[in-house]
Scaffold this motif. Structure first.
Motif: not given
Length: 390
Positions: A249-254, A376-377
């Motif tokens: 979940a910490e990734d800004p975009v998948m 975004d994911r």
């Protein structure tokens, strides 16, 4: 420290059925589910009354759920589940059904995914799919998965140097596979040149990066190996299975999916390595997600997906058979049934029912799930390793 996972030993996965896809239909989801259940009964020889478990996935069934289907179709299961996770539902239904059989909560579980597609149903589904996606995108003139996956694809291309041609190789190979599948909606070959020349949809996504919404159903049965042998049904066995939700979940975009978190567990359950897998059925709502699965399941390192695709033949007769049915990109996406497409195909491959697209001497197949897009994911990932029964 997670607790030790019990194996899936003794569980059989059998009777893969497909209710043929059509572009549009005035039939309801109930009708397609009924057709799938009728096919399971006919192909298995098991009376409807003896199917005592039902695991169901459908978007267009609303406002009904699985329990409404029991009344409509005249079944009385003692175990029931409704799994509204789209592209991840095949893996998730299998896992739940297998545990029900092992626990004695059901003897024969019908796993069914079906959706209809009338002229306006896809737009309605998108509008009610996710409050998160709707609130984050609609005010800015964007809506639906094409723009979301254009965002994910563009980010992946800039991060790892992928080119449109790399995604095209995935789509072209799957079209080749689809030509050997009588259930596929796309019947014409696709060249890389045609892929590259296709009209843009949402840059960098073009026409052949997108699945075609349609109506149809996929289904299979889960029971004990003893029961499958007693009935004389060809079946596959479950060597290992995982699922994960809201990963990274910490990734800004998948750029990675939950498969990466749990792949060690998956291979440990099966006692194998990536090199031992004979074919893989990736969830393919867009080619970039196929590439991520190659990486996140350990067939190559993160960022090596483009080179991996360039150096492998992804057709059913190739060095790395992927989506041997043709996948959703060339078979069509019948809503939630898209999450079952890889499962029914893998069962066919491992039970001698794949016809001319059979992967030679296949003993182990992997099926991946991926579903529930937000801004975004996607939130749901899963994978299962199936094996040929001895």
């Amino acid at each position: 420290m997670s607790s030790r996972r019990l194996s899936y030993e003794g569980v059989a996965v059998a009777v893969p059925v497909t209710v043929p896809y059509v572009r549009y239909s005035t039939h309801t989801a109930h009708w397609f589910i009924g057709q799938a259940l009728a096919a399971l009964v006919k192909e298995s020889g098991i009376p409807k009354e003896e199917i005592d478990g039902l695991c169901l996935s459908s978007f267009s069934l609303v406002p009904d759920t699985a329990v409404g289907v029991t009344q409509h179709l005249g079944i009385s299961p003692r175990w029931l589940d409704h799994v509204p996770t789209g592209g991840a539902s095949g893996v998730m239904c299998l896992r739940r059904a297998a545990r029900a059989v092992q626990a004695g909560d059901a003897d024969v579980v019908a796993c069914v995914a079906a959706d209809t597609n009338h002229v306006d149903s896809f737009r309605q589904t998108l509008g009610a799919f996710s409050n998160f996606a709707r609130d984050a995108t609609y005010p800015y003139g964007s809506g639906g998965p094409n723009s979301i996956f254009a965002f994910i694809t563009d980010n992946y291309m800039r991060t790892y140097g992928a080119r449109r041609e790399d995604f095209g190789r995935i789509a072209v190979a799957q079209r080749t596979n689809a030509l050997a599948n009588p259930n596929a909606l796309f019947k014409k070959p696709l060249t890389l040149e045609e892929y590259m020349a296709a009209r843009p949809i949402s840059d960098p996504i073009h026409l052949f990066d997108c699945v075609m919404p349609c109506a149809g159903a996929e289904a299979f049965l889960v029971m004990s190996e003893d029961k499958a042998r007693e009935l004389g049904l060809p079946y596959a066995v479950i060597r290992g299975a995982i699922e994960r939700h809201n990963a990274f979940a910490e990734d800004p975009v998948m750029v990675q999916g939950g498969w990466r978190m749990d792949r060690g567990d998956l291979y440990a359950q099966a006692g194998v390595q990536p090199k031992d897998i004979d074919f893989i059925q990736t969830y393919d709502d867009y080619p970039v997600i196929v590439m991520m699965q190659f990486e996140d399941l350990g067939f190559c390192e993160k960022g090596e997906g483009p080179e991996f695709v360039r150096s492998h033949d992804l057709t059913y007769a190739g060095s790395f058979p992927n989506n041997t049915s043709g996948g959703q990109l060339s078979v069509g996406q019948a809503g939630a049934a898209g999450g079952f497409l890889g499962m029914t195909e893998a069962i066919r491959q491992l039970t001698g029912q794949a016809g001319q697209r059979a992967v030679k001497d296949a003993q182990l197949g992997m099926v991946c799930g991926f579903g529930m897009v937000t801004y975004d994911r996607c939130l749901c990932t899963g994978a299962v390793i199936l094996g040929r029964s001895q």
